[in-house]
Scaffold this motif. Sequence first.
Motif, PDB file in Angstrom:
ATOM      1  N   GLU A 193     -15.023  17.146  -0.862  1.00 20.43           N
ATOM      2  CA  GLU A 193     -14.217  17.792   0.304  1.00 20.43           C
ATOM      3  C   GLU A 193     -13.900  16.788   1.288  1.00 20.43           C
ATOM      4  OE1 GLU A 193     -17.506  20.317   1.440  1.00 20.43           O
ATOM      5  OE2 GLU A 193     -16.274  22.033   0.917  1.00 20.43           O
ATOM      6  N   GLY A 194     -12.481  16.604   1.623  1.00 19.97           N
ATOM      7  CA  GLY A 194     -12.195  15.466   2.368  1.00 19.97           C
ATOM      8  C   GLY A 194     -10.836  16.133   3.266  1.00 19.97           C
ATOM      9  N   GLY A 195     -10.591  15.300   4.343  1.00 23.27           N
ATOM     10  CA  GLY A 195      -9.425  15.736   5.091  1.00 23.27           C
ATOM     11  C   GLY A 195      -8.914  14.507   5.760  1.00 23.27           C
ATOM     12  N   HIS A 196      -7.597  14.558   6.326  1.00 20.00           N
ATOM     13  CA  HIS A 196      -7.117  13.619   6.834  1.00 20.00           C
ATOM     14  C   HIS A 196      -5.860  14.062   8.144  1.00 20.00           C
ATOM     15  CE1 HIS A 196      -2.832  13.494   5.698  1.00 20.00           C
ATOM     16  NE2 HIS A 196      -3.223  13.976   4.166  1.00 20.00           N
TER      17      HIS A 196
ATOM     18  N   ALA B 134       0.943  -1.154   0.111  1.00 19.72           N
ATOM     19  CA  ALA B 134       0.046   0.077   0.014  1.00 19.72           C
ATOM     20  C   ALA B 134       0.955   1.544   0.139  1.00 19.72           C
ATOM     21  CB  ALA B 134      -1.113  -0.087   1.287  1.00 19.72           C
ATOM     22  N   HIS B 135       0.148   2.415  -0.434  1.00 21.83           N
ATOM     23  CA  HIS B 135       0.978   3.602  -0.594  1.00 21.83           C
ATOM     24  C   HIS B 135       0.435   4.494   0.188  1.00 21.83           C
ATOM     25  CE1 HIS B 135       2.525   2.907  -4.802  1.00 21.83           C
ATOM     26  NE2 HIS B 135       2.557   1.832  -4.182  1.00 21.83           N
ATOM     27  N   ALA B 136       1.232   5.785   0.840  1.00 22.50           N
ATOM     28  CA  ALA B 136       0.825   6.871   1.740  1.00 22.50           C
ATOM     29  C   ALA B 136       0.216   7.834   0.717  1.00 22.50           C
ATOM     30  CB  ALA B 136       1.874   7.425   2.638  1.00 22.50           C
ATOM     31  N   SER B 137      -0.775   7.565   0.067  1.00 21.96           N
ATOM     32  CA  SER B 137      -1.604   8.415  -0.851  1.00 21.96           C
ATOM     33  C   SER B 137      -3.002   9.048  -0.401  1.00 21.96           C
ATOM     34  CB  SER B 137      -1.857   7.467  -2.228  1.00 21.96           C
ATOM     35  OG  SER B 137      -2.712   6.262  -1.838  1.00 21.96           O
ATOM     36  N   THR B 138      -3.249   9.248   0.628  1.00 18.83           N
ATOM     37  CA  THR B 138      -4.431   9.805   1.321  1.00 18.83           C
ATOM     38  C   THR B 138      -4.751  11.136   0.669  1.00 18.83           C
ATOM     39  OG1 THR B 138      -4.056   8.781   3.079  1.00 18.83           O
ATOM     40  CG2 THR B 138      -6.024  10.225   3.034  1.00 18.83           C
ATOM     41  N   LEU B 139      -5.757  11.378  -0.104  1.00 23.23           N
ATOM     42  CA  LEU B 139      -6.228  12.499  -0.857  1.00 23.23           C
ATOM     43  C   LEU B 139      -5.536  12.829  -1.994  1.00 23.23           C
ATOM     44  CD1 LEU B 139      -6.872  15.181   2.079  1.00 23.23           C
ATOM     45  CD2 LEU B 139      -8.329  13.379   0.985  1.00 23.23           C
ATOM     46  N   ALA B 140      -4.629  11.923  -2.422  1.00 20.31           N
ATOM     47  CA  ALA B 140      -4.152  11.996  -3.782  1.00 20.31           C
ATOM     48  C   ALA B 140      -5.187  11.960  -4.929  1.00 20.31           C
ATOM     49  CB  ALA B 140      -3.142  11.116  -4.188  1.00 20.31           C
TER      50      ALA B 140
ATOM     51  N   GLY C 287     -16.842  19.441 -17.542  1.00 16.44           N
ATOM     52  CA  GLY C 287     -15.553  18.706 -17.369  1.00 16.44           C
ATOM     53  C   GLY C 287     -14.473  19.506 -17.776  1.00 16.44           C
ATOM     54  N   ARG C 288     -14.509  20.749 -18.322  1.00 14.53           N
ATOM     55  CA  ARG C 288     -13.160  21.658 -18.706  1.00 14.53           C
ATOM     56  C   ARG C 288     -12.381  22.362 -17.723  1.00 14.53           C
ATOM     57  NH1 ARG C 288     -13.298  22.820 -24.218  1.00 14.53           N
ATOM     58  NH2 ARG C 288     -12.495  24.873 -24.040  1.00 14.53           N
ATOM     59  N   GLY C 289     -12.839  22.189 -16.355  1.00 15.31           N
ATOM     60  CA  GLY C 289     -12.296  22.909 -15.402  1.00 15.31           C
ATOM     61  C   GLY C 289     -12.342  22.258 -14.150  1.00 15.31           C
ATOM     62  N   LEU C 290     -11.102  22.154 -13.345  1.00 11.92           N
ATOM     63  CA  LEU C 290     -10.959  21.598 -11.908  1.00 11.92           C
ATOM     64  C   LEU C 290     -10.336  22.877 -11.135  1.00 11.92           C
ATOM     65  CD1 LEU C 290     -11.344  19.101 -10.200  1.00 11.92           C
ATOM     66  CD2 LEU C 290      -8.739  18.874 -10.691  1.00 11.92           C
ATOM     67  N   GLU C 291     -11.171  23.110 -10.013  1.00 16.69           N
ATOM     68  CA  GLU C 291     -10.680  24.186  -9.013  1.00 16.69           C
ATOM     69  C   GLU C 291     -10.271  23.407  -7.740  1.00 16.69           C
ATOM     70  OE1 GLU C 291     -13.806  26.913  -8.434  1.00 16.69           O
ATOM     71  OE2 GLU C 291     -13.730  27.812 -10.597  1.00 16.69           O
ATOM     72  N   GLY C 292      -9.127  23.714  -7.311  1.00 19.69           N
ATOM     73  CA  GLY C 292      -8.827  22.885  -6.009  1.00 19.69           C
ATOM     74  C   GLY C 292      -8.285  23.984  -5.056  1.00 19.69           C
ATOM     75  N   GLU C 293      -8.586  23.597  -3.758  1.00 23.54           N
ATOM     76  CA  GLU C 293      -8.189  24.158  -2.441  1.00 23.54           C
ATOM     77  C   GLU C 293      -7.481  23.148  -1.371  1.00 23.54           C
ATOM     78  OE1 GLU C 293     -10.571  27.180  -0.820  1.00 23.54           O
ATOM     79  OE2 GLU C 293     -11.685  27.591  -2.670  1.00 23.54           O
ATOM     80  N   ASP C 294      -6.523  23.459  -0.898  1.00 22.73           N
ATOM     81  CA  ASP C 294      -5.623  22.890  -0.032  1.00 22.73           C
ATOM     82  C   ASP C 294      -5.530  23.634   1.126  1.00 22.73           C
ATOM     83  OD1 ASP C 294      -4.675  19.860  -1.079  1.00 22.73           O
ATOM     84  OD2 ASP C 294      -4.527  21.246  -2.961  1.00 22.73           O
TER      85      ASP C 294
ATOM     86  N   ARG D 295      -8.791  19.019   1.669  1.00 24.02           N
ATOM     87  CA  ARG D 295      -8.554  19.271   0.260  1.00 24.02           C
ATOM     88  C   ARG D 295     -10.036  19.238  -0.460  1.00 24.02           C
ATOM     89  NH1 ARG D 295      -4.802  16.364  -3.893  1.00 24.02           N
ATOM     90  NH2 ARG D 295      -3.590  18.306  -3.868  1.00 24.02           N
ATOM     91  N   SER D 296     -10.267  20.210  -1.109  1.00 26.99           N
ATOM     92  CA  SER D 296     -11.413  20.590  -1.733  1.00 26.99           C
ATOM     93  C   SER D 296     -11.125  20.576  -3.437  1.00 26.99           C
ATOM     94  CB  SER D 296     -12.120  21.927  -1.396  1.00 26.99           C
ATOM     95  OG  SER D 296     -13.435  22.185  -2.217  1.00 26.99           O
ATOM     96  N   LEU D 297     -11.965  19.765  -4.100  1.00 29.66           N
ATOM     97  CA  LEU D 297     -12.039  19.799  -5.523  1.00 29.66           C
ATOM     98  C   LEU D 297     -13.187  20.049  -6.311  1.00 29.66           C
ATOM     99  CD1 LEU D 297      -9.555  16.449  -5.634  1.00 29.66           C
ATOM    100  CD2 LEU D 297      -9.016  18.922  -5.965  1.00 29.66           C
TER     101      LEU D 297
END
Length: 586
Positions: free
Chosen positions: A427-430, A339-345, A451-458, A443-445
């Motif tokens: 919306e998620g967190g860890h 397994a990988h340390a990939s939470t919220l990737a 489907g032409r745009g993705l807005e993100g906030e960390d 993280r908020s996506l």
Amino acid sequence: MANPMKNARSWRAVQARLLNRVHARLAARSRAATGFVSQPEPRTVGFFARGRQMIAGNLMFAGFLVEAPGVMVWSLQAPDASFEDELHGFAWLDDLAAVGDAKARALAQSWLWGWIERYGNGTGPGWTPELTGRRVIRWIQHAIFLLRGRSPEQSRAYFQALAAQTMFLARRGRTASPGLPRFEAMTGLLYASVALEGMDRHAAPARAALSAECTRQVDAQGGIPTRNPEELLEVLTLLNWAQIALEEAREPIDAAHSQAIARIAPTLRTLRHADGGLARFHGGGRGLDGRLDLALANSGIKKRQADGLAMGFARLSAGRTSVLIDAAPPPSGMASARAHASTLAFELTSGRRPLIVNCGSGHGFGEDWRRAGRATPSHSTLCIEGYSSARLAPAKWIGPARRELLEDIPRNVPVQMAHQADGYQFEGGHDGYVGVQGLTHARSLKLSLDGRGLEGEDYLVALDGPAKKRFDRAMDAVRLAGLPFQLQFHIHPDVVVELDMGGHAVSLAQRSGEIWVFRIDGPVDMTIEPSVYLEKGRLRPRATKQIVLSGRAMEYATRVRWSLAKAQDTSVALRDLVSDEADLTI
């Protein structure tokens, strides 16, 4: 002072190998099967290019290339245990059968009867339950391809070896490690018991054992403990093969077996990107070409998982764009061996073209790459001070091998998904960094409706009093200089990456002509740095780029905004006719 637990695990591994050896020798004395109950058919999809390479003497297994034209493969010195496993598993028969000409058949026959001559008496490294199950399935599926032109003596040797392996599975199949290895072992036993004359007495025990594994390993949402999408695909493939074999033999199919298929198929549909490949998380790759489509078609299940998480992954999709997010705690215990340390990737694919990716599994590229691929910086997410959100524990014995499990993993991973008027939001967190730095990563996506745009906030936030005290101590340790963090966005190697607008944006050009633009808003520095793409079937990692946003957390709350959008002059329905040539050797 010796560690008694370590010694016990080591002894269990030695004991398992010894028992495998004993039962393999006993099984080799079994009475030969007399033939097939009905004519077997191949059900696997191989690589034509890889088959041609083998015919030319270029043998590539487990990331190693050995040039050995005209050499009996069993005389080679294997460079690695995984190389040896792939040889003895005989999955390469799929590739030679994909070529299907006289040269391919001659090579397959030479290697198979070479194995019988050298190892058919119950010796050698291939006598483990999972490898034997994998091997038996391939021998039966490709029987017509293999037996054409063989003498009666050679046919008897083939059926004798199949009978011996069936008896070995009947005695040792249940000792395979839980999960995919045991599914392989029990499917192999079931396959042989309904295909070979004189082996039908093993069908009922094999059916019961396979059903019991379905109950133990496949949860109510169609997921498995490892949370590895590609491994889930392999489980579905095996269950499909077993179901087809039972139907053709007019044997009953247990409810647990058919219900597991009905649960897994919708989950795999949810974990599939817009290009048809699987999300690459927790040691899994995109899946062999055609394997996913064939498995889903064979399942007969056409629905996708209902809104929410599928095996702990969230999906946003609109237009030609898919976004898949690791939105649950990573696997724990024995299931975390890869397994990988990939939470919220997350990964993003547009049409036929992956854009944002994770580096992937380095399992086939050596120990250093394997460890690096599991770390948080190898994923498209945030890490603090170079630390991973979950840590690798010291290696321990798991069955016959030493593995590094994940420890100190995120435990609290709240998630919320919503369909809004202008898009789809995750919306998620860890809490993977709370214990040391006191900070929660949120993280908020938001994917636009077209489907032409993705807005993100960390966000990095100290949520309560104890967390703020930990943050203060961490700040004191760096003399109030701030805790350094990095946001990484790994780019697929086929994408051309360039700084734009005086260093304030990055343009990402796909081979299809589609262009995406990445922009930032926040107290961070943006750079383009080297990265790698770890892809199964290649000799070495592929060089690529990553966008890195670097900043320092100075307060109890830090926010970074970013966006990824198609350029305005990119067509809504761009025809992607650029063909990708398969190159398995670079």
